[in-house]
Scaffold this motif. Structure first.
Motif, PDB file in Angstrom:
ATOM      1  N   PHE A 216       0.837  -1.201   0.000  1.00  0.00           N
ATOM      2  CA  PHE A 216       0.000   0.000   0.000  1.00  0.00           C
ATOM      3  C   PHE A 216       0.873   1.253   0.000  1.00  0.00           C
ATOM      4  CE2 PHE A 216      -2.850   3.254   1.545  1.00  0.00           C
ATOM      5  CZ  PHE A 216      -4.094   2.901   1.035  1.00  0.00           C
ATOM      6  N   ASP A 217       1.926   1.247   0.811  1.00  0.00           N
ATOM      7  CA  ASP A 217       2.819   2.406   0.881  1.00  0.00           C
ATOM      8  C   ASP A 217       3.574   2.620  -0.427  1.00  0.00           C
ATOM      9  OD1 ASP A 217       2.014   2.835   3.469  1.00  0.00           O
ATOM     10  OD2 ASP A 217       3.830   2.019   4.397  1.00  0.00           O
ATOM     11  N   THR A 220       1.190   4.081  -2.882  1.00  0.00           N
ATOM     12  CA  THR A 220       0.921   5.457  -2.462  1.00  0.00           C
ATOM     13  C   THR A 220       2.061   6.377  -2.891  1.00  0.00           C
ATOM     14  OG1 THR A 220      -0.412   4.746  -0.563  1.00  0.00           O
ATOM     15  CG2 THR A 220       0.525   6.962  -0.470  1.00  0.00           C
ATOM     16  N   ASP A 221       3.294   5.904  -2.730  1.00  0.00           N
ATOM     17  CA  ASP A 221       4.452   6.683  -3.192  1.00  0.00           C
ATOM     18  C   ASP A 221       4.357   6.955  -4.688  1.00  0.00           C
ATOM     19  OD1 ASP A 221       5.624   6.911  -0.729  1.00  0.00           O
ATOM     20  OD2 ASP A 221       7.082   5.298  -1.026  1.00  0.00           O
ATOM     21  N   GLU A 224       1.750   9.670  -5.207  1.00  0.00           N
ATOM     22  CA  GLU A 224       2.126  10.980  -4.686  1.00  0.00           C
ATOM     23  C   GLU A 224       3.322  11.590  -5.419  1.00  0.00           C
ATOM     24  OE1 GLU A 224       2.642  10.384  -0.511  1.00  0.00           O
ATOM     25  OE2 GLU A 224       0.466  10.438  -0.109  1.00  0.00           O
ATOM     26  N   VAL A 255      -5.713   2.267  -3.216  1.00  0.00           N
ATOM     27  CA  VAL A 255      -4.883   3.470  -3.128  1.00  0.00           C
ATOM     28  C   VAL A 255      -5.483   4.575  -3.977  1.00  0.00           C
ATOM     29  CG1 VAL A 255      -2.609   4.460  -3.628  1.00  0.00           C
ATOM     30  CG2 VAL A 255      -2.787   2.181  -2.595  1.00  0.00           C
ATOM     31  N   SER A 258      -8.357   6.130  -2.288  1.00  0.00           N
ATOM     32  CA  SER A 258      -7.940   6.990  -1.171  1.00  0.00           C
ATOM     33  C   SER A 258      -7.453   8.353  -1.651  1.00  0.00           C
ATOM     34  CB  SER A 258      -6.838   6.298  -0.353  1.00  0.00           C
ATOM     35  OG  SER A 258      -5.593   6.307  -1.039  1.00  0.00           O
ATOM     36  N   LYS A 259      -7.052   8.428  -2.921  1.00  0.00           N
ATOM     37  CA  LYS A 259      -6.582   9.681  -3.514  1.00  0.00           C
ATOM     38  C   LYS A 259      -7.646  10.326  -4.404  1.00  0.00           C
ATOM     39  CE  LYS A 259      -2.541   9.179  -1.642  1.00  0.00           C
ATOM     40  NZ  LYS A 259      -2.142  10.037  -0.485  1.00  0.00           N
TER      41      LYS A 259
END
Length: 282
Positions: A216-217, A220-221, A224, A255, A258-259
């Motif tokens: 997930f991270d 997300t990176d 972003e 993800v 979430s964005k």
């Protein structure tokens, strides 16, 4: 006969479209002009591809990783000319344009590749209009198989893996020595392939909270550092291709949600879409 190729660092998907419109599928290793010269690529083409070509080639459309400028394009052009000297129509493009044509055709959208490496662009329906530039394996590639594998190996070396995962890891790969990993990272060719080879472990254990958070991270990176920097991100669908995008599509969609981003097509490879694109435009 028309030859169409989608090449990553790990593998290449080929389609041979014959004069009677029949289509033959071929798979070979991947190619990357950052790591290979035209001679070595030509040798592999002669060995793995040439025996499959039953008619004279009239056109070649090659889309591949590492095609960042005319110099890198020429590496592939020279290789093809060496193997298929009678083919006068050779088109070499980067894999990003190939993904865009395959996923969006003549429509606008944000296009992403998540495979051994990662990349993205804004496609206006005809060409790549804007791109947040990728930084390659060592400085970027967030969300890619190479990046995911590197995060897993780092967690192993730093002893951050929970003990149950560490036991599974060593049962599968054996106890990994720091020097062995450094040798593969800094001295052997294709370090991105080496680290990407560990991503299957992540997939098999993706329900584990530690692995799920790592995945997930990482995605997300990717959002972003790249996707959220496109001013058009909220106006267009985001399309994905690549094995990582395909197999982790559930987490990728989480993800994106979430964005507040809209996901369009997620395809394992772009080759089917590319074949259709060129059949329609030829």
């Amino acid at each position: 006969m028309i030859l169409i190729a989608d090449s990553g660092s790990s593998k290449t998907d080929w389609r041979l479209v014959a004069s009677d419109a029949s289509i033959q599928q071929v798979k070979t290793i991947g190619f990357n002009p950052y790591y290979q010269d035209s001679t070595s690529i030509a040798e592999e083409l002669k060995l793995q591809l040439l025996p499959k070509v039953q008619e004279p080639l009239t056109q070649i459309y090659y889309y591949g990783t590492g095609i960042t400028n005319s110099e890198k394009s020429q590496v592939l052009i020279d290789a093809f000319k060496s193997v298929f000297p009678d083919c006068d129509s050779i088109h070499v493009h980067n894999d990003m344009l190939g993904a865009a044509r395959a996923l969006a055709g003549h429509h606008s959208g944000i296009i992403c590749i998540l495979g051994t490496g990662s990349n993205s662009c804004f496609y206006d329906g005809e060409q790549i209009a804007h791109q947040v530039p990728p930084l390659g394996f060592w400085l970027g590639d967030e969300g890619s198989g190479g990046h995911l594998g590197k995060q897993l190996v780092l967690a192993y070396l730093h002893k951050d893996l929970p003990m149950d995962l560490r036991d599974k890891f060593e049962k599968r790969y054996g106890a990994k020595d720091r020097l062995e990993i450094l040798d593969n990272a800094y001295h052997k060719p294709f370090p991105n392939r080496y680290f990407a080879s560990f991503s299957k472990f992540l997939f098999d254990n993706r329900q584990h909270p530690f692995i799920y958070r790592l995945l997930f991270d990482a995605f997300t990176d990717f959002f972003e550092k790249y996707l959220l920097k496109y001013p058009e991100v909220s106006q267009y669908k985001i399309h994905f291709t690549g094995s990582v995008a395909f197999y982790y599509s559930d987490i990728l969609r989480q993800v994106a949600a979430s964005k507040e981003c809209t996901v369009g097509i997620i395809a394992e490879t772009p080759i089917a879409g590319l074949t259709l694109y060129h059949q329609q435009t030829n």
